[in-house]
Write a protein that holds these residues in place. Structure first.
Motif, PDB file in Angstrom:
ATOM      1  N   GLN A 868       0.834  -1.191   0.000  1.00 38.86           N
ATOM      2  CA  GLN A 868       0.000   0.000   0.000  1.00 38.86           C
ATOM      3  C   GLN A 868       0.872   1.245   0.000  1.00 38.86           C
ATOM      4  OE1 GLN A 868      -2.422  -0.397   3.486  1.00 38.86           O
ATOM      5  NE2 GLN A 868      -3.637  -2.081   2.669  1.00 38.86           N
ATOM      6  N   PHE A 869       0.433   2.225  -0.760  1.00 37.99           N
ATOM      7  CA  PHE A 869       1.137   3.498  -0.869  1.00 37.99           C
ATOM      8  C   PHE A 869       0.324   4.591  -0.200  1.00 37.99           C
ATOM      9  CE2 PHE A 869       3.487   1.114  -3.872  1.00 37.99           C
ATOM     10  CZ  PHE A 869       4.668   1.784  -4.131  1.00 37.99           C
ATOM     11  N   ARG A 870       1.033   5.510   0.458  1.00 43.60           N
ATOM     12  CA  ARG A 870       0.391   6.650   1.096  1.00 43.60           C
ATOM     13  C   ARG A 870       0.464   7.863   0.181  1.00 43.60           C
ATOM     14  NH1 ARG A 870       4.140   5.883   6.218  1.00 43.60           N
ATOM     15  NH2 ARG A 870       5.478   5.342   4.449  1.00 43.60           N
ATOM     16  N   THR A 871      -0.555   8.659   0.242  1.00 42.55           N
ATOM     17  CA  THR A 871      -0.617   9.827  -0.632  1.00 42.55           C
ATOM     18  C   THR A 871       0.442  10.866  -0.279  1.00 42.55           C
ATOM     19  OG1 THR A 871      -2.289  10.778   0.836  1.00 42.55           O
ATOM     20  CG2 THR A 871      -3.075   9.525  -1.058  1.00 42.55           C
ATOM     21  N   SER A 872       0.989  10.814   0.925  1.00 43.43           N
ATOM     22  CA  SER A 872       2.008  11.798   1.306  1.00 43.43           C
ATOM     23  C   SER A 872       3.350  11.518   0.654  1.00 43.43           C
ATOM     24  CB  SER A 872       2.171  11.797   2.828  1.00 43.43           C
ATOM     25  OG  SER A 872       2.561  10.517   3.285  1.00 43.43           O
ATOM     26  N   GLU A 873       3.589  10.281   0.237  1.00 42.26           N
ATOM     27  CA  GLU A 873       4.859   9.916  -0.389  1.00 42.26           C
ATOM     28  C   GLU A 873       4.730  10.021  -1.904  1.00 42.26           C
ATOM     29  OE1 GLU A 873       7.326   9.565   1.475  1.00 42.26           O
ATOM     30  OE2 GLU A 873       6.291   9.360   3.403  1.00 42.26           O
ATOM     31  N   GLN A 874       4.665  11.246  -2.396  1.00 44.56           N
ATOM     32  CA  GLN A 874       4.449  11.463  -3.824  1.00 44.56           C
ATOM     33  C   GLN A 874       5.657  11.046  -4.647  1.00 44.56           C
ATOM     34  OE1 GLN A 874       1.640  12.557  -5.576  1.00 44.56           O
ATOM     35  NE2 GLN A 874       0.679  12.067  -3.595  1.00 44.56           N
ATOM     36  N   GLU A 875       6.867  11.278  -4.147  1.00 48.69           N
ATOM     37  CA  GLU A 875       8.050  10.878  -4.905  1.00 48.69           C
ATOM     38  C   GLU A 875       8.121   9.364  -5.044  1.00 48.69           C
ATOM     39  OE1 GLU A 875      11.476  12.526  -3.146  1.00 48.69           O
ATOM     40  OE2 GLU A 875      10.992  14.613  -3.641  1.00 48.69           O
ATOM     41  N   ALA A 876       7.799   8.652  -3.985  1.00 47.91           N
ATOM     42  CA  ALA A 876       7.801   7.190  -4.069  1.00 47.91           C
ATOM     43  C   ALA A 876       6.723   6.695  -5.024  1.00 47.91           C
ATOM     44  CB  ALA A 876       7.598   6.587  -2.679  1.00 47.91           C
ATOM     45  N   VAL A 877       5.565   7.360  -5.029  1.00 47.10           N
ATOM     46  CA  VAL A 877       4.492   6.967  -5.948  1.00 47.10           C
ATOM     47  C   VAL A 877       4.944   7.133  -7.387  1.00 47.10           C
ATOM     48  CG1 VAL A 877       2.178   7.568  -6.749  1.00 47.10           C
ATOM     49  CG2 VAL A 877       2.652   7.434  -4.299  1.00 47.10           C
ATOM     50  N   LYS A 878       5.553   8.300  -7.717  1.00 46.89           N
ATOM     51  CA  LYS A 878       6.021   8.533  -9.092  1.00 46.89           C
ATOM     52  C   LYS A 878       7.136   7.568  -9.458  1.00 46.89           C
ATOM     53  CE  LYS A 878       4.775  13.423  -9.546  1.00 46.89           C
ATOM     54  NZ  LYS A 878       3.945  13.206 -10.755  1.00 46.89           N
ATOM     55  N   CYS A 879       8.026   7.290  -8.501  1.00 45.29           N
ATOM     56  CA  CYS A 879       9.113   6.354  -8.785  1.00 45.29           C
ATOM     57  C   CYS A 879       8.569   4.962  -9.082  1.00 45.29           C
ATOM     58  CB  CYS A 879      10.074   6.331  -7.605  1.00 45.29           C
ATOM     59  SG  CYS A 879      11.517   5.270  -7.834  1.00 45.29           S
ATOM     60  N   MET A 880       7.588   4.531  -8.315  1.00 50.68           N
ATOM     61  CA  MET A 880       7.010   3.209  -8.552  1.00 50.68           C
ATOM     62  C   MET A 880       6.266   3.171  -9.873  1.00 50.68           C
ATOM     63  SD  MET A 880       7.004   0.264  -7.253  1.00 50.68           S
ATOM     64  CE  MET A 880       6.204  -1.310  -7.558  1.00 50.68           C
ATOM     65  N   ARG A 881       5.603   4.270 -10.232  1.00 53.21           N
ATOM     66  CA  ARG A 881       4.934   4.306 -11.535  1.00 53.21           C
ATOM     67  C   ARG A 881       5.923   4.148 -12.677  1.00 53.21           C
ATOM     68  NH1 ARG A 881       1.572   9.378 -12.564  1.00 53.21           N
ATOM     69  NH2 ARG A 881       1.169   8.168 -14.466  1.00 53.21           N
ATOM     70  N   GLY A 882       7.115   4.724 -12.510  1.00 51.11           N
ATOM     71  CA  GLY A 882       8.115   4.596 -13.548  1.00 51.11           C
ATOM     72  C   GLY A 882       8.721   3.215 -13.652  1.00 51.11           C
ATOM     73  N   LEU A 883       8.629   2.424 -12.606  1.00 52.02           N
ATOM     74  CA  LEU A 883       9.197   1.071 -12.621  1.00 52.02           C
ATOM     75  C   LEU A 883       8.173  -0.010 -12.930  1.00 52.02           C
ATOM     76  CD1 LEU A 883      11.466   1.307  -9.448  1.00 52.02           C
ATOM     77  CD2 LEU A 883      12.186   1.485 -11.829  1.00 52.02           C
ATOM     78  N   LEU A 884       6.872   0.341 -12.920  1.00 52.55           N
ATOM     79  CA  LEU A 884       5.848  -0.681 -13.119  1.00 52.55           C
ATOM     80  C   LEU A 884       5.844  -1.226 -14.532  1.00 52.55           C
ATOM     81  CD1 LEU A 884       2.652   0.359 -11.118  1.00 52.55           C
ATOM     82  CD2 LEU A 884       3.925  -1.765 -10.966  1.00 52.55           C
ATOM     83  N   ASN A 885       6.174  -0.396 -15.529  1.00 57.27           N
ATOM     84  CA  ASN A 885       6.113  -0.878 -16.905  1.00 57.27           C
ATOM     85  C   ASN A 885       7.108  -2.017 -17.139  1.00 57.27           C
ATOM     86  OD1 ASN A 885       4.105   0.899 -17.573  1.00 57.27           O
ATOM     87  ND2 ASN A 885       5.495   2.489 -18.307  1.00 57.27           N
ATOM     88  N   SER A 886       8.305  -1.887 -16.537  1.00 58.40           N
ATOM     89  CA  SER A 886       9.274  -2.977 -16.690  1.00 58.40           C
ATOM     90  C   SER A 886       8.807  -4.229 -15.960  1.00 58.40           C
ATOM     91  CB  SER A 886      10.633  -2.531 -16.158  1.00 58.40           C
ATOM     92  OG  SER A 886      10.544  -2.214 -14.774  1.00 58.40           O
ATOM     93  N   LEU A 901      -1.175  -5.931 -11.804  1.00 55.89           N
ATOM     94  CA  LEU A 901      -0.212  -4.835 -11.933  1.00 55.89           C
ATOM     95  C   LEU A 901      -0.845  -3.632 -12.610  1.00 55.89           C
ATOM     96  CD1 LEU A 901       3.015  -6.822 -12.915  1.00 55.89           C
ATOM     97  CD2 LEU A 901       2.559  -5.661 -10.755  1.00 55.89           C
ATOM     98  N   ASN A 902      -1.717  -3.879 -13.578  1.00 52.62           N
ATOM     99  CA  ASN A 902      -2.414  -2.765 -14.225  1.00 52.62           C
ATOM    100  C   ASN A 902      -3.324  -2.047 -13.245  1.00 52.62           C
ATOM    101  OD1 ASN A 902      -1.302  -2.948 -16.812  1.00 52.62           O
ATOM    102  ND2 ASN A 902      -2.740  -4.547 -17.424  1.00 52.62           N
ATOM    103  N   ARG A 903      -3.984  -2.803 -12.394  1.00 54.02           N
ATOM    104  CA  ARG A 903      -4.816  -2.165 -11.372  1.00 54.02           C
ATOM    105  C   ARG A 903      -3.954  -1.338 -10.417  1.00 54.02           C
ATOM    106  NH1 ARG A 903      -6.986  -7.547 -10.800  1.00 54.02           N
ATOM    107  NH2 ARG A 903      -8.817  -7.838 -12.136  1.00 54.02           N
ATOM    108  N   MET A 904      -2.803  -1.869 -10.082  1.00 54.04           N
ATOM    109  CA  MET A 904      -1.898  -1.121  -9.217  1.00 54.04           C
ATOM    110  C   MET A 904      -1.432   0.160  -9.896  1.00 54.04           C
ATOM    111  SD  MET A 904       1.671  -2.450  -7.516  1.00 54.04           S
ATOM    112  CE  MET A 904       2.588  -1.405  -6.384  1.00 54.04           C
ATOM    113  N   ALA A 905      -1.134   0.092 -11.190  1.00 52.73           N
ATOM    114  CA  ALA A 905      -0.731   1.286 -11.920  1.00 52.73           C
ATOM    115  C   ALA A 905      -1.849   2.323 -11.962  1.00 52.73           C
ATOM    116  CB  ALA A 905      -0.298   0.909 -13.339  1.00 52.73           C
ATOM    117  N   ASN A 945      -1.333  -0.202 -21.768  1.00 49.27           N
ATOM    118  CA  ASN A 945      -2.680  -0.677 -22.052  1.00 49.27           C
ATOM    119  C   ASN A 945      -3.160  -1.539 -20.899  1.00 49.27           C
ATOM    120  OD1 ASN A 945      -5.045  -1.369 -23.240  1.00 49.27           O
ATOM    121  ND2 ASN A 945      -4.148  -2.780 -24.758  1.00 49.27           N
ATOM    122  N   LEU A 946      -4.321  -1.193 -20.340  1.00 51.13           N
ATOM    123  CA  LEU A 946      -4.823  -1.901 -19.177  1.00 51.13           C
ATOM    124  C   LEU A 946      -5.343  -3.284 -19.497  1.00 51.13           C
ATOM    125  CD1 LEU A 946      -6.642   0.971 -17.298  1.00 51.13           C
ATOM    126  CD2 LEU A 946      -4.306   0.163 -17.048  1.00 51.13           C
TER     127      LEU A 946
END
Length: 1131
Positions: A868-886, A901-905, A945-946
């Protein structure tokens, strides 16, 4: 027509009787006679006899619709059950025929789809069976049907129905021929989730050897009511002779120490009213004989303490002096003979004297704390207890010493009684010089008493006992030490006396003439001295100085050839080192040498000693004592300096922590000695490192960078197959893992850092890990997956609240995925950091193309989607979004995992405050460096693509036809259900879309209850739609009539405050039903349950059934207000 009128009048009369019995129990006996008179008068003529049963079922039919268990409904159920179970002496055949027909009627209702009908049927059946006399004649076929039906109801989804089904079967469980019922109870008990059902099962079990273990195990149930019921059953159904000694002691040990007062009260009631009063004739000594106090001493002490506190043991006319017999030889000489005590008698008198002494001290303290009359009362009570204690104890110290010596000389069979007398002697008064002189000589004799032994077949001496403590028993050593400290209570007197004994025993050891028995005896007394001494300064000036004790006794003993002598000497070295302000060089070197090169028993003791010294003095202080300076603090150290202990021939110049961790990594420590339950070196070291991690703030010399390495080893050891037999290790680590991650955020950070190394070391086929057969690989993968989920649970466990921290220390709080507020913290110690570590591992895995690598990264991705991700950790959220595609590209072959994984993205994008802005590479590299990851990871925040890579099915499904009502202009202006967009649904197929449509409509209408039910007949149309998955596109459909009717009924019930009736199941095949479905209320002409037709289909029965609900609920409400609940059936 006349028959119909007669049936109606008969139903009215029965309903009147039911309404009157609903109000009070006092009328039931008289109304029971009136109802039976109606049955007998109806049975006199064949025509009226055939009409009584339909009239009776018509009168009681409202009871099956009424869900609540009110006092009135419960009285009615008991009245109906009493009538059905009543057997009149004049007309027994009529009663039996009615009972059989009524049971068949109830069996049909028990298999109905309606919950209230099943509930009332099972309730009435259980009540009838409980009240049924033994001479009732019912066909075996009916009873078989009842048993089978109740067995099915034990699997019902409603707990109350399961409970009544168990109650109905309880009477059959006592029958010797119904072993299948008992087996069903035993299978259901450990799997049942509801406490009330478990309680009913426990109360229904018969007293057999097979059920005794299940009932005893229920004394550990999480529910207080179940534990209380278990003790009630044990008291009533199980005589004390039918239980083994082990079960008796387990029952009392758990019950008397239970955390609930009501459970302790029930256990004490069983102990007093059943075991003591019924089977022991109120003799506590006879009760102790049932408990084998020599083996289960603590249980016997708990029993005596409970009985003494309750006032059931009052030794007014008894005393220990009755075991002393005096005879006068002459005028100046008196010969005293002693009668030996049994073990139970000795424990009894020790408990009595201890209780009297404690009570006298408590009352004396109360008297000193108060004044006036209250103080006088307390003082008199204390004086009474002291007087009674003086009458119970031996008259003189000489009598006590003589009685104890008589038991000591009687042999090993009276050793337990001797120890109880030693503990009792600590309550005597030794202030008189003559008494103290006699007692001192006796204590000196006890300390010089040699160890007991026996001769084996080869003629060798074998020590009896543990070979460590004085007398071979830690309890004996404690009893001797307490008596010695009581006799020599002056400052320094205890040390002076014991050192004299040690010096006397050490003479043959110094002269090298002592055998191993004398060595062990001398070291046992030395251990008793060191255990009861506060510091080495108190030993200065005594018969043997501390340095002399170390160099002339302890160190030579550790180098003895006999293994038992080495073990006892190593223990004494540990005790000596704990008393030192700084451990001596010779002591530490000897302990390290014994740990590395000693036998298994000696290595275990040396491991304990080194862990204790490191815990007490600190690892650096222990290293400094042998000339190893402190290591420079560095954050780059991520491992220990390991040594191969198998090939190590002598002590090497390595740090203590490195040495201990090398021992923890050694795989051949597992016990191979004669002792079956021998402790293992790895267990000792694992427990020590767990202490270091829990109290990491107290040991800064153990670098934080080493904590993940230690945790990784502990987790691997905990889940290893070789450690399954080490119960102490499993218990210790289980408690450690429960508390470690919940103490601080730094501990969670350690768990996060250790996650990937643990998975790399445990997953088969990667990083050089061995594989094996397919079965072995599957087993290893399952274990690694279990470890990953275990560590995920450690990450998600909440922190313990700390009282010293301000609640408002962190005003900014963030909302997590579940909607609860959590204090914001660094993402490194949170689940965000673990998710980024997993994503980096998936991206950099060098073996992702192999089968083992693919399964490895799939397991990692399944853990990542659970984070689970918290909304206060915006940098971690963006970093994880950048790594999800791989990550998605790495597991593209697993369609279900790609969906997750698509739902998580999609979720990460929804909580991203600026979803269109990419995270700069510099910030991403800073995050990777903070997490100690590879900084060359590439970020890709493009929208994937979801849909899954698999092609969509080519077969198209028929779209639902849109059905709309004609709406007037008013309907457009005042639509009760305004339209709103519905989230897209990925499920295809007609059945799923209809279910989704109903779900969406129900959630829509529940929020607008006030507008869902209107006074007008022609309301506006529904705009709630559902998206259909078809080949051509999506189609919308209005909500069904059944959904509208259900919502209207809910609004009507809420507005009229009528008790809500359960929802009618609309499916043609109910999940829990077995037989024809039972409607809430029959049409105006009520038919018996076995004549109810098959349910109609959903399109024709939904709205009509719900309309009947509203109609009859309104009738129930009016009938209750008028006091005529059952009479409305004839209206």
């Amino acid at each position: 027509m006349a028959e119909a009128d007669d049936e109606k009048r008969l139903a009215v009369e029965i309903a009147r009787l039911l309404d009157e019995c609903r109000l009070s129990h006092a009328l039931q006996s008289r109304k029971l006679k009136e109802l039976f008179a109606l049955l007998r008068s109806s049975s006199s003529s064949s025509s009226r006899g055939a009409r009584f049963f339909p009239s009776f079922t018509r009168a009681i039919s409202p009871l099956f619709d009424f869900t609540r268990r009110t006092p009135g409904s419960e009285r009615t159920v008991r009245f109906i059950s009493a009538f059905a179970a009543h057997r009149n002496v004049r007309d027994p055949a009529v009663c039996d025929a009615f009972l059989e027909e009524f049971l068949r009627y109830l069996l049909v209702a028990a298999g109905a789809a309606h919950r209230s009908a099943r509930f009332r049927a099972c309730q009435i059946i259980s009540e009838i069976i409980m009240q049924l006399p033994d001479d009732t004649e019912v066909s075996d076929e009916v009873w078989d049907e009842v048993i089978e039906s109740m067995k099915q109801r034990m699997k019902d989804k409603v707990p109350a129905i399961r409970s009544f089904a168990v109650r109905a079967l309880s009477r059959f469980a006592n029958d010797g021929d119904s072993g299948d019922v008992v087996n069903l109870f035993l299978e259901t008990l450990p799997q049942e989730s509801n406490a009330d059902v478990r309680k009913m099962v426990v109360l229904s079990l018969p007293p057999t050897s097979a059920t005794s273990m299940a009932i005893v195990e229920s004394t550990l149930d999480v529910s207080e009511s179940v534990r209380r019921a278990a003790y009630c059953v044990l008291a009533i159904k199980f005589p004390i002779q039918s239980l083994s000694i082990k079960l008796r002691t387990i029952i009392l040990q758990r019950g008397l120490s239970d955390r609930s007062f009501s459970v302790r009260k029930e256990c004490l009631k069983m102990l007093k009213d059943e075991w003591l009063a019924k089977y022991c004739d109120r003799d506590p000594i006879a009760l102790l004989r049932f408990l084998d106090v020599e083996t289960y001493e603590t249980v016997g002490e708990s029993v005596m303490e409970a009985l003494l506190k309750d006032g059931l043991v009052k030794p007014q006319d008894q005393s220990i002096r009755q075991y002393l017999t005096s005879s006068n030889i002459s005028e100046d000489q008196c010969n005293t003979s002693f009668q030996l005590m049994e073990a139970e008698v000795a424990l009894y008198w020790k408990a009595v004297c201890k209780h009297l002494q404690t009570e006298a001290q408590a009352k004396g303290s109360d008297a000193a704390a108060t004044t006036g009359t209250e103080a006088e009362v307390y003082a008199s009570e204390a004086s009474a207890s002291n007087d009674l204690l003086d009458r119970v104890l031996p008259a003189t110290v000489s009598d006590f010493v003589g009685l104890t010596k008589a038991h000591l000389s009687a042999g090993p069979n009276y050793r337990f009684a001797s120890r109880q007398l030693l503990l009792l002697g600590a309550m005597l008064d030794f202030s008189d010089t003559s008494n103290r002189k006699v007692a001192s000589a006796f204590v000196h004799e006890l300390l010089l008493r040699p160890l007991e032994y026996e001769i084996d077949d080869d003629g060798n001496k074998v020590i009896i006992g543990d070979g460590i403590n004085l007398g071979g028993d830690i309890n004996w050593a404690r009893a001797v030490s307490e008596l010695t400290k009581k006799v020599h209570a002056s400052a320094g007197d205890f040390e002076a006396v014991v050192t004299c004994v040690v010096e006397e025993l050490a003479r043959p050891c110094r002269e090298r003439t002592a055998d191993f028995m004398q060595w062990m005896h001398c070291l046992a007394v030395t251990g008793l001295l060191l255990e009861n001494t506060e510091s080495l300064r108190s030993l200065k000036g005594t018969a043997i100085e501390p340095s002399e004790l170390l160099h002339s006794l302890l160190l030579p003993g550790a180098k003895q050839i006999h293994v038992d002598v080495q073990r006892v000497a190593t223990r004494c070295l540990c005790l000596y080192g704990l008393l030192e302000s700084r451990p001596s060089e010779e002591l530490v070197k000897q302990l390290r040498l014994s740990f590395i090169m000693g036998p298994s028993l000696v290595s275990v003791m040396a491991a304990k000693a080194l862990v204790d010294l490191a815990t007490w003095h600190g690892p650096n202080e222990v290293d400094r004592s042998i000339g190893i300076g402190p290591e420079e603090s560095t954050e780059d150290k991520n491992g220990f300096n390991l040594v191969n202990m198998s090939n190590l021939e002598e002590d090497v110049n390595i740090r203590l922590i490195d040495l201990l961790f090398s021992g923890l990594n050694k795989d051949d420590w597992f016990p191979n000695t004669e002792a079956e339950e021998q402790e293992n070196v790895q267990s000792i070291l694992a427990e020590g490192f767990a202490k270091f991690l829990l109290l990491s703030k107290n040991y800064p010399s153990i670098f934080i960078s080493l904590h993940p390495v230690i945790l990784q080893r502990l987790i691997t050891l905990y889940f290893s197959d070789d450690a399954k037999e080490l119960q102490r290790l499993k218990q210790c680590l289980s408690v450690f893992f429960d508390h470690y991650s919940a103490l601080s955020y730094s501990h969670k950070k350690c768990v996060s850092r250790a996650f990937i190394p643990v998975m790399q070391s445990m997953w088969p086929g990667i990083h050089g890990n061995l594989g094996g057969s397919s079965i072995m690989i599957s087993k290893l993968r399952k274990r690694a997956t279990q470890v990953s989920r275990f560590m995920l649970q450690m990450m998600q466990i909440p922190l313990f609240p700390k009282e010293h921290e301000d609640v408002n220390v962190n005003e900014e709080s963030s909302e997590n995925v579940s909607g609860s507020l959590q204090p914001s913290s660094d993402f490194i110690s949170g689940e965000e950091g673990l998710a980024i570590r997993i994503a980096a591992e998936v991206a950099n895995c060098p073996e992702k193309k192999t089968a083992a690598g693919k399964s490895y990264i799939q397991a990692l991705c399944r853990i990542a989607v659970s984070l689970q991700f918290r909304t206060s950790e915006q940098e971690a959220v963006k970093c994880m979004r950048g790594l999800l595609n791989s990550m998605i590209a790495s597991v593209s072959s697993d369609k279900e995992l790609v969906k997750e994984l698509n739902r998580m993205a999609a979720h990460l994008r929804s909580i991203d405050e600026h979803p269109d802005q990419e995270l700069p590479q510099e910030q991403a590299d800073a995050i990777f460096r903070t997490l100690e990851l590879d900084a060359n990871l590439k970020m890709d925040m493009s929208v994937m693509n979801l849909s899954t890579p698999a092609p969509r099915p080519t077969r198209t499904t028929a779209t639902r036809r849109r059905v709309r009502h004609r709406a007037s202009s008013d309907d457009d202006e005042h639509s009760p259900l305004p339209s709103r967009p519905v989230a897209p649904c990925m499920v295809s197929g007609r059945s799923q879309s209809q279910r989704a449509s109903k779900t969406a409509a129900m959630s829509k209408m529940s929020t607008k209850t006030s507008n869902a039910f209107s006074d007008t007949d022609d309301e506006g149309e529904s705009d709630v739609t559902s998206e259909e998955s078809s080949g051509s596109g999506s189609a919308t459909s209005p909500v069904s009539f059944q959904t509208l009717a259900r919502s209207a009924t809910r609004a009507f019930i809420a507005s009229s405050r009528i008790p809500r009736s359960p929802r009618i199941p609309y499916s043609k095949k109910p999940r829990e039903a077995s037989g024809p479905s039972l409607p809430l209320r029959s049409p105006p002409l009520v038919r018996p349950f076995h004549e109810v037709p098959e349910p109609r289909n959903e399109e024709n029965s939904g709205l009509f059934g719900l309309s009947l609900i509203c109609l009859h609920l309104l009738k129930f409400k009016v009938a209750e207000l008028k006091g005529n609940f059952f009479g409305h059936v004839t209206g």
